[in-house]
Design an enzyme around this catalytic site. Structure first.
Site, PDB file in Angstrom:
ATOM      1  N   SER A  15       1.343   7.742  21.798  1.00 12.07           N
ATOM      2  CA  SER A  15      -0.028   8.005  21.352  1.00 12.07           C
ATOM      3  C   SER A  15      -0.392   9.485  21.433  1.00 12.07           C
ATOM      4  O   SER A  15      -0.128  10.152  22.441  1.00 12.07           O
ATOM      5  CB  SER A  15      -1.021   7.187  22.202  1.00 12.07           C
ATOM      6  OG  SER A  15      -2.350   7.500  21.822  1.00 12.07           O
ATOM      7  N   THR A  62      -5.340   0.292  20.984  1.00 14.41           N
ATOM      8  CA  THR A  62      -4.356   0.382  19.912  1.00 14.41           C
ATOM      9  C   THR A  62      -3.517  -0.887  19.906  1.00 14.41           C
ATOM     10  O   THR A  62      -3.785  -1.833  20.647  1.00 14.41           O
ATOM     11  CB  THR A  62      -3.514   1.662  20.055  1.00 14.41           C
ATOM     12  OG1 THR A  62      -2.681   1.811  18.893  1.00 14.41           O
ATOM     13  CG2 THR A  62      -2.654   1.659  21.306  1.00 14.41           C
ATOM     14  N   LYS A  66      -6.059  -4.911  19.310  1.00  7.39           N
ATOM     15  CA  LYS A  66      -7.327  -4.678  18.625  1.00  7.39           C
ATOM     16  C   LYS A  66      -8.082  -5.982  18.334  1.00  7.39           C
ATOM     17  O   LYS A  66      -9.312  -5.995  18.318  1.00  7.39           O
ATOM     18  CB  LYS A  66      -7.094  -3.907  17.323  1.00  7.39           C
ATOM     19  CG  LYS A  66      -6.630  -2.473  17.531  1.00  7.39           C
ATOM     20  CD  LYS A  66      -6.547  -1.719  16.213  1.00  7.39           C
ATOM     21  CE  LYS A  66      -6.124  -0.280  16.427  1.00  7.39           C
ATOM     22  NZ  LYS A  66      -6.132   0.497  15.171  1.00  7.39           N
ATOM     23  N   ASP A 103     -11.853   3.195  12.769  1.00  5.39           N
ATOM     24  CA  ASP A 103     -10.728   3.529  11.897  1.00  5.39           C
ATOM     25  C   ASP A 103     -11.150   3.738  10.449  1.00  5.39           C
ATOM     26  O   ASP A 103     -10.796   4.739   9.820  1.00  5.39           O
ATOM     27  CB  ASP A 103      -9.663   2.427  11.953  1.00  5.39           C
ATOM     28  CG  ASP A 103      -8.833   2.468  13.224  1.00  5.39           C
ATOM     29  OD1 ASP A 103      -8.684   3.562  13.800  1.00  5.39           O
ATOM     30  OD2 ASP A 103      -8.333   1.398  13.636  1.00  5.39           O
ATOM     31  N   ALA A 128      -4.776  -2.693   7.878  1.00  2.00           N
ATOM     32  CA  ALA A 128      -5.295  -1.344   7.614  1.00  2.00           C
ATOM     33  C   ALA A 128      -6.183  -1.340   6.376  1.00  2.00           C
ATOM     34  O   ALA A 128      -7.267  -0.749   6.375  1.00  2.00           O
ATOM     35  CB  ALA A 128      -4.143  -0.363   7.452  1.00  2.00           C
ATOM     36  N   ILE A 213      -1.848   6.253   4.819  1.00  2.00           N
ATOM     37  CA  ILE A 213      -2.323   6.135   6.194  1.00  2.00           C
ATOM     38  C   ILE A 213      -1.265   6.547   7.208  1.00  2.00           C
ATOM     39  O   ILE A 213      -1.561   6.721   8.385  1.00  2.00           O
ATOM     40  CB  ILE A 213      -2.818   4.712   6.514  1.00  2.00           C
ATOM     41  CG1 ILE A 213      -1.666   3.706   6.433  1.00  2.00           C
ATOM     42  CG2 ILE A 213      -3.970   4.329   5.600  1.00  2.00           C
ATOM     43  CD1 ILE A 213      -2.020   2.354   7.018  1.00  2.00           C
ATOM     44  N   TYR A 215       1.168   9.049   9.218  1.00  9.52           N
ATOM     45  CA  TYR A 215       1.157  10.483   9.523  1.00  9.52           C
ATOM     46  C   TYR A 215       2.464  10.964  10.148  1.00  9.52           C
ATOM     47  O   TYR A 215       2.600  12.150  10.457  1.00  9.52           O
ATOM     48  CB  TYR A 215      -0.019  10.842  10.435  1.00  9.52           C
ATOM     49  CG  TYR A 215      -0.005  10.224  11.817  1.00  9.52           C
ATOM     50  CD1 TYR A 215       0.764  10.775  12.842  1.00  9.52           C
ATOM     51  CD2 TYR A 215      -0.782   9.110  12.103  1.00  9.52           C
ATOM     52  CE1 TYR A 215       0.768  10.214  14.109  1.00  9.52           C
ATOM     53  CE2 TYR A 215      -0.792   8.555  13.362  1.00  9.52           C
ATOM     54  CZ  TYR A 215      -0.012   9.108  14.358  1.00  9.52           C
ATOM     55  OH  TYR A 215      -0.014   8.545  15.609  1.00  9.52           O
ATOM     56  N   GLY A 236      -2.088  10.517   6.828  1.00 10.71           N
ATOM     57  CA  GLY A 236      -2.828   9.690   7.773  1.00 10.71           C
ATOM     58  C   GLY A 236      -3.307  10.393   9.022  1.00 10.71           C
ATOM     59  O   GLY A 236      -4.027   9.788   9.831  1.00 10.71           O
TER      60      GLY A 236
END
Length: 276
Positions: A15, A62, A66, A103, A128, A213, A215, A236
């Site tokens: 993270s 995360t 969720k 988000d 997502a 989305i 990254y 993302g």
């Protein structure tokens, strides 16, 4: 008493949130800490109780918790109700714990100036896409299409959130020049994932916004292909930073510097940042 915040998940070592929030706390002279907390699969209830008991001022959630965290909170904000997922928990002054989802709104902010009459195409119809589409709906967007490899999943998403319509991937390719914003929400393009393109982009509209989305990597095969055309690409990382900034503002009443953080994280990930 010194405030402290956390992010819970499994796994959690990857993270970027601890670096991001610790940096923002220091930049804003807030005497608080932010720590990662690894929670084992069957220990979520006990972990949430411990966070409350030990005085955590708020935390991020995360994968894979969720959805699962919802029964352990006192209230769920509308941002999380519509999708059944929480990524931010806020402690109120009367010690109640409210679940939010930042988000989708974070993603919208990462796109820069966009308008409610824009035609939007989602590639993918998973969690997502659900979160971002719900935030778009709450923000007044209505012209939304979902293209997915399994058409039934796209239809189910449309029925669940009561907005937009489902189209085939072939139809999406044929009509691509009708869309102002194209959002790639499938895992394709992530490191160690298949690198085939979910749709062909040769029919893309000039000056469209093409977002992914993902990254890591910063430039996915989808964005690399989009870069061959006269469009604006968005990875993302902006979603990660902006959703974190919204959570930070809920906890501290301050909106942190997102441009500076984008530059710092982009450098960490081996890229170069351009301030749009």
């Amino acid at each position: 008493m010194k405030k402290w915040f956390a992010v819970i998940g499994n796994p959690i070592t990857h993270s970027l949130s601890p670096y991001m929030h610790e940096t923002w706390l220091q930049e804003n002279n807030i005497d608080a800490s932010y720590i990662p907390v690894h929670v084992e699969k069957d220990n979520l209830k006990e972990a949430v109780e411990a966070l409350k008991l030990l005085g955590c001022s708020g935390w991020n959630v995360t994968v894979p918790y969720k959805n699962e965290i919802i029964p352990f909170l006192d209230e769920i904000d509308i941002s999380a109700q519509g999708i059944g997922a929480v990524n931010t928990v806020v402690k109120t002054e009367d010690n109640r714990f409210i679940g939010y989802n930042t988000d989708g709104l974070g993603f919208i902010q990462s796109l820069g100036p966009i308008y409610t009459d824009h035609q939007i195409l989602f590639v993918g119809a998973g969690g997502a896409a659900r979160g971002i589409a719900h935030a778009l709906k709450q923000s007044g967007f209505t012209n939304i299409s979902f293209a997915n490899r399994t058409h039934a999943n796209a239809e189910r998403l449309v029925n669940d959130i009561q907005i937009g319509h489902a189209i085939s991937l072939e139809d999406a390719e044929n009509r691509l020049n009708a869309f102002d914003i194209i959002i790639q929400t499938t895992p394709q393009g992530m490191k160690n994932q298949e690198n085939t393109l979910p749709i062909k982009l040769n029919n893309i509209k000039e000056h469209a916004i093409v977002a992914d989305i993902v990254y890591n990597p910063l430039v996915t095969p989808f964005l690399e292909e989009a870069g061959k055309y006269n469009v604006r690409t968005v990875n993302g990382l902006g979603m990660l930073v902006h959703q974190g900034a919204i959570a930070f503002s809920y906890w501290n009443g301050i909106t942190p510097n997102t441009d500076k953080m984008m530059a710092q994280l982009t450098e960490q990930l081996g890229g170069s940042y351009v301030n749009r």
